[in-house]
Design a protein around this motif. Structure first.
Motif, PDB file in Angstrom:
ATOM      1  N   ASN A 136       0.823  -1.218   0.000  1.00 25.21           N
ATOM      2  CA  ASN A 136       0.000   0.000   0.000  1.00 25.21           C
ATOM      3  C   ASN A 136       0.854   1.264   0.000  1.00 25.21           C
ATOM      4  O   ASN A 136       0.332   2.378   0.002  1.00 25.21           O
ATOM      5  N   LEU A 137       2.177   1.109  -0.011  1.00 21.29           N
ATOM      6  CA  LEU A 137       3.079   2.251  -0.053  1.00 21.29           C
ATOM      7  C   LEU A 137       3.247   2.702  -1.503  1.00 21.29           C
ATOM      8  O   LEU A 137       3.607   1.905  -2.372  1.00 21.29           O
ATOM      9  N   VAL A 138       2.964   3.972  -1.742  1.00 27.95           N
ATOM     10  CA  VAL A 138       3.132   4.540  -3.077  1.00 27.95           C
ATOM     11  C   VAL A 138       4.022   5.784  -2.970  1.00 27.95           C
ATOM     12  O   VAL A 138       4.071   6.435  -1.922  1.00 27.95           O
ATOM     13  N   VAL A 139       4.728   6.093  -4.034  1.00 27.15           N
ATOM     14  CA  VAL A 139       5.666   7.225  -4.032  1.00 27.15           C
ATOM     15  C   VAL A 139       5.339   8.171  -5.180  1.00 27.15           C
ATOM     16  O   VAL A 139       5.128   7.741  -6.314  1.00 27.15           O
ATOM     17  N   LEU A 140       5.297   9.455  -4.870  1.00 33.04           N
ATOM     18  CA  LEU A 140       5.052  10.488  -5.866  1.00 33.04           C
ATOM     19  C   LEU A 140       6.248  11.440  -5.877  1.00 33.04           C
ATOM     20  O   LEU A 140       6.833  11.718  -4.825  1.00 33.04           O
ATOM     21  N   ASP A 141       6.598  11.931  -7.063  1.00 29.29           N
ATOM     22  CA  ASP A 141       7.611  12.981  -7.116  1.00 29.29           C
ATOM     23  C   ASP A 141       7.216  13.994  -8.180  1.00 29.29           C
ATOM     24  O   ASP A 141       6.303  13.759  -8.966  1.00 29.29           O
ATOM     25  N   ALA A 142       7.890  15.134  -8.153  1.00 25.21           N
ATOM     26  CA  ALA A 142       7.556  16.237  -9.053  1.00 25.21           C
ATOM     27  C   ALA A 142       8.723  16.512  -9.991  1.00 25.21           C
ATOM     28  O   ALA A 142       9.388  17.538  -9.892  1.00 25.21           O
ATOM     29  N   ASP A 143       8.995  15.543 -10.870  1.00 24.79           N
ATOM     30  CA  ASP A 143      10.033  15.673 -11.896  1.00 24.79           C
ATOM     31  C   ASP A 143      11.436  15.752 -11.291  1.00 24.79           C
ATOM     32  O   ASP A 143      12.339  16.331 -11.895  1.00 24.79           O
ATOM     33  N   LEU A 144      11.620  15.173 -10.097  1.00 29.53           N
ATOM     34  CA  LEU A 144      12.926  15.230  -9.444  1.00 29.53           C
ATOM     35  C   LEU A 144      13.328  13.873  -8.858  1.00 29.53           C
ATOM     36  O   LEU A 144      14.031  13.810  -7.855  1.00 29.53           O
ATOM     37  N   ALA A 145      12.889  12.800  -9.495  1.00 29.86           N
ATOM     38  CA  ALA A 145      13.149  11.466  -8.954  1.00 29.86           C
ATOM     39  C   ALA A 145      14.638  11.177  -8.790  1.00 29.86           C
ATOM     40  O   ALA A 145      15.060  10.533  -7.833  1.00 29.86           O
ATOM     41  N   GLY A 146      15.445  11.664  -9.735  1.00 32.50           N
ATOM     42  CA  GLY A 146      16.888  11.435  -9.642  1.00 32.50           C
ATOM     43  C   GLY A 146      17.506  12.193  -8.492  1.00 32.50           C
ATOM     44  O   GLY A 146      18.400  11.690  -7.810  1.00 32.50           O
ATOM     45  N   ALA A 147      17.043  13.411  -8.248  1.00 31.01           N
ATOM     46  CA  ALA A 147      17.605  14.251  -7.182  1.00 31.01           C
ATOM     47  C   ALA A 147      17.110  13.835  -5.802  1.00 31.01           C
ATOM     48  O   ALA A 147      17.881  13.822  -4.833  1.00 31.01           O
ATOM     49  N   THR A 148      15.826  13.486  -5.712  1.00 30.88           N
ATOM     50  CA  THR A 148      15.283  13.082  -4.410  1.00 30.88           C
ATOM     51  C   THR A 148      15.584  11.620  -4.095  1.00 30.88           C
ATOM     52  O   THR A 148      15.333  11.162  -2.988  1.00 30.88           O
ATOM     53  N   LYS A 149      16.083  10.911  -5.099  1.00 31.82           N
ATOM     54  CA  LYS A 149      16.429   9.483  -5.010  1.00 31.82           C
ATOM     55  C   LYS A 149      15.206   8.568  -4.923  1.00 31.82           C
ATOM     56  O   LYS A 149      15.344   7.391  -4.591  1.00 31.82           O
ATOM     57  N   THR A 150      14.036   9.087  -5.257  1.00 36.63           N
ATOM     58  CA  THR A 150      12.877   8.192  -5.336  1.00 36.63           C
ATOM     59  C   THR A 150      12.961   7.296  -6.565  1.00 36.63           C
ATOM     60  O   THR A 150      12.196   6.339  -6.697  1.00 36.63           O
ATOM     61  N   ASP A 151      13.919   7.575  -7.454  1.00 36.03           N
ATOM     62  CA  ASP A 151      14.099   6.681  -8.603  1.00 36.03           C
ATOM     63  C   ASP A 151      14.555   5.296  -8.165  1.00 36.03           C
ATOM     64  O   ASP A 151      14.370   4.318  -8.892  1.00 36.03           O
ATOM     65  N   THR A 152      15.125   5.192  -6.960  1.00 30.46           N
ATOM     66  CA  THR A 152      15.491   3.875  -6.410  1.00 30.46           C
ATOM     67  C   THR A 152      14.246   3.021  -6.242  1.00 30.46           C
ATOM     68  O   THR A 152      14.234   1.830  -6.561  1.00 30.46           O
ATOM     69  N   PHE A 153      13.179   3.635  -5.739  1.00 34.87           N
ATOM     70  CA  PHE A 153      11.886   2.953  -5.595  1.00 34.87           C
ATOM     71  C   PHE A 153      11.264   2.718  -6.973  1.00 34.87           C
ATOM     72  O   PHE A 153      10.749   1.628  -7.261  1.00 34.87           O
ATOM     73  N   MET A 154      11.324   3.721  -7.827  1.00 36.15           N
ATOM     74  CA  MET A 154      10.692   3.660  -9.151  1.00 36.15           C
ATOM     75  C   MET A 154      11.214   2.490  -9.979  1.00 36.15           C
ATOM     76  O   MET A 154      10.446   1.826 -10.697  1.00 36.15           O
ATOM     77  N   LYS A 155      12.508   2.212  -9.894  1.00 40.13           N
ATOM     78  CA  LYS A 155      13.106   1.132 -10.684  1.00 40.13           C
ATOM     79  C   LYS A 155      12.592  -0.241 -10.269  1.00 40.13           C
ATOM     80  O   LYS A 155      12.518  -1.160 -11.075  1.00 40.13           O
ATOM     81  N   VAL A 156      12.218  -0.367  -8.997  1.00 43.10           N
ATOM     82  CA  VAL A 156      11.741  -1.657  -8.486  1.00 43.10           C
ATOM     83  C   VAL A 156      10.224  -1.766  -8.566  1.00 43.10           C
ATOM     84  O   VAL A 156       9.675  -2.833  -8.856  1.00 43.10           O
ATOM     85  N   PHE A 157       9.542  -0.658  -8.312  1.00 42.21           N
ATOM     86  CA  PHE A 157       8.075  -0.661  -8.287  1.00 42.21           C
ATOM     87  C   PHE A 157       7.517   0.451  -9.180  1.00 42.21           C
ATOM     88  O   PHE A 157       6.895   1.405  -8.697  1.00 42.21           O
ATOM     89  N   PRO A 158       7.731   0.360 -10.486  1.00 39.34           N
ATOM     90  CA  PRO A 158       7.281   1.427 -11.382  1.00 39.34           C
ATOM     91  C   PRO A 158       5.770   1.652 -11.351  1.00 39.34           C
ATOM     92  O   PRO A 158       5.296   2.770 -11.576  1.00 39.34           O
ATOM     93  N   GLU A 159       5.013   0.598 -11.061  1.00 43.00           N
ATOM     94  CA  GLU A 159       3.553   0.717 -11.046  1.00 43.00           C
ATOM     95  C   GLU A 159       3.053   1.472  -9.804  1.00 43.00           C
ATOM     96  O   GLU A 159       1.887   1.888  -9.746  1.00 43.00           O
ATOM     97  N   ARG A 160       3.929   1.673  -8.833  1.00 45.23           N
ATOM     98  CA  ARG A 160       3.543   2.390  -7.607  1.00 45.23           C
ATOM     99  C   ARG A 160       4.287   3.718  -7.481  1.00 45.23           C
ATOM    100  O   ARG A 160       4.340   4.301  -6.406  1.00 45.23           O
ATOM    101  N   HIS A 161       4.848   4.165  -8.567  1.00 52.15           N
ATOM    102  CA  HIS A 161       5.551   5.448  -8.573  1.00 52.15           C
ATOM    103  C   HIS A 161       4.857   6.370  -9.578  1.00 52.15           C
ATOM    104  O   HIS A 161       4.628   5.991 -10.726  1.00 52.15           O
TER     105      HIS A 161
END
Length: 313
Positions: free
Chosen positions: A26-51
Motif C-alpha cells: 500500500n506504499l506509493v511514491v510520488l515525485d515532481a520531476d525530481l526522482a533522480g535528485a530526491t532518489k525516489t528513482d530507487t523505488f521507481m526502478k523496483v516498483f514502477p507501477e507504484r511510482h
C-alpha cells in the motif's frame, strides 16, 4: 584514523522507500520531476507501477497524495524542501493537515547545504512552516541510519509526517547496536555537566566535534540529538536544563521558528534557562560550496565551538 563513512540522507530516503515497498504494497511514491535528485528513482526502478511522476506541479502532487491517502494508500510525496514546504504550503495545510490525512512528505535538499543552488533553493524556513500545522509530525534525521529508521517510523505512524533530508553527504554516527529510533524521543550522545548542546540533522555531528574541542579545554558539554522536532522530547530537555544550567541549540535552519524556538518555548514554560540559538540568523543564504557555506555561517564544528566559548564568557 579510519575514514569516516559519509552518506547523504536523501540517498537513505530512496533506499528506505525501496526496502519498505517490498514489505508493504500500500506504499506509493510520488515525485515532481525530481526522482533522480530526491532518489525516489530507487523505488521507481523496483516498483514502477507504484511510482507517480506528477511533473513540475508540486501543489497538484500534494492533492494527489491526499486523495491516495483517503483511498487507503500510504503515499510519500517527494520534492525539494523549498517546494514541499514553501510552494505547496497551502495544499499541505488544507488538503493534508486539516483532514489529518496519512500522507508522508519527503523533503530533500533542505537547508543552506544545498550549496551552489543558492538562496532560492536553500530552504531555511521549512521546519517553522511545518511545525505550525496542527497534527504534523516533523522529523530531521542526523545520518543514514537515522534517516532509514525515520522513514519506516513515518510509514507506521498514523497521520501526516514531514521528513527533512539533505543533499550533502554527512558522517554516519549512529552505527552502534544500541541505537534505537523512537518518534518524539531525543538521544543523549555525550554526557556533560557544564552545558547542553541540543542539535538536529547534520548539525548533530558538528556539535559532537565541537564538544570534543570544548572538552580539551575542560568544558564538558552534553550533546542531545533531537531528530523529532514535533512532538518535542520536553522531558529530556527540561532534565538537561536543570542539570547543566545552560542550553545551546544548533540547526541548519533559521533561528526563528525551528528547533531553537521549540526548545525555548519548552524551557520558558517549565524551567527558564539561558539559551544560545545557533542557526541562520534572519538572512537568506547564497551560492557556494556547501561546506564553505556552513563555515561562513558558523554552522561547522569550529563555528559552533567559538560561539559557545563566547556564550560561556
Amino acid at each position: 584514523m579510519p575514514e569516516i563513512k559519509k552518506i547523504a540522507t536523501r540517498e537513505s530516503y530512496g533506499k528506505a522507500l525501496a526496502e519498505l515497498g517490498a514489505k508493504y504494497d500500500n506504499l506509493v511514491v510520488l515525485d515532481a520531476d525530481l526522482a533522480g535528485a530526491t532518489k525516489t528513482d530507487t523505488f521507481m526502478k523496483v516498483f514502477p507501477e507504484r511510482h507517480i511522476d506528477c511533473g513540475i506541479a508540486e501543489a497538484n502532487m500534494t492533492g494527489i497524495g491526499a486523495g491516495l491517502a483517503a483511498a487507503g494508500k500510504v503515499p510519500f510525496i517527494s520534492t525539494f524542501a523549498m517546494f514541499a514546504a514553501g510552494r505547496s504550503f497551502e495544499q499541505v495545510r488544507n488538503s493534508i493537515g486539516y483532514p489529518h490525512l496519512n500522507v508522508k512528505i519527503g523533503a530533500t535538499h533542505a537547508g543552506i547545504s544545498v550549496g551552489e543552488d543558492g538562496a532560492s533553493h536553500q530552504c531555511n524556513e521549512d521546519i517553522a512552516l511545518m511545525r505550525v500545522i496542527p497534527g504534523m509530525t516533523v522529523i530531521n534525521p542526523s545520518d543514514d541510519i537515522e534517516a532509514k529508521a525515520a522513514v519506516e517510523a513515518a510509514y507506521h505512524h498514523e497521520g501526516p509526517v514531514y521528513l527533512r533530508f539533505g543533499r550533502l553527504a554527512v558522517p554516519v554516527i549512529n552505527d552502534n547496536p544500541d541505537y534505537k529510533f523512537e518518534l518524539g524521543k531525543g538521544i543523549v550522545l555525550r554526557e556533560g555537566k557544564d552545558l547542553t548542546i541540543i542539535a538536529t540533522g547534520l548539525e548533530v555531528y558538528e556539535s559532537l566535534v565541537a564538544a570534543e574541542k570544548l572538552a580539551a579545554e575542560g568544558i564538558e558539554a552534553r550533546v542531545i540529538n533531537i531528530h523529532t522536532i514535533k512532538p518535542l522530547d520536553e522531558e529530556l530537555i527540561i532534565k538537561a536544563a536543570k542539570e547543566t544550567g545552560k542550553i545551546v541549540t544548533v540547526e541548519e535552519h533559521s533561528v526563528i521558528g525551528g528547533l531553537g524556538s521549540a526548545v525555548c518555548d519548552c524551557l520558558a514554560a517549565n524551567v527558564p534557562t539561558k539559551v544560545l540559538k545557533i542557526g541562520i540568523n534572519d538572512v537568506f543564504g547564497e551560492s557556494g560550496p556547501a561546506k564553505e557555506l556552513l563555515a561562513k555561517y558558523g554552522l561547522d564544528a569550529e563555528g559552533i565551538y567559538k560561539k559557545i566559548k563566547d556564550f560561556l564568557a
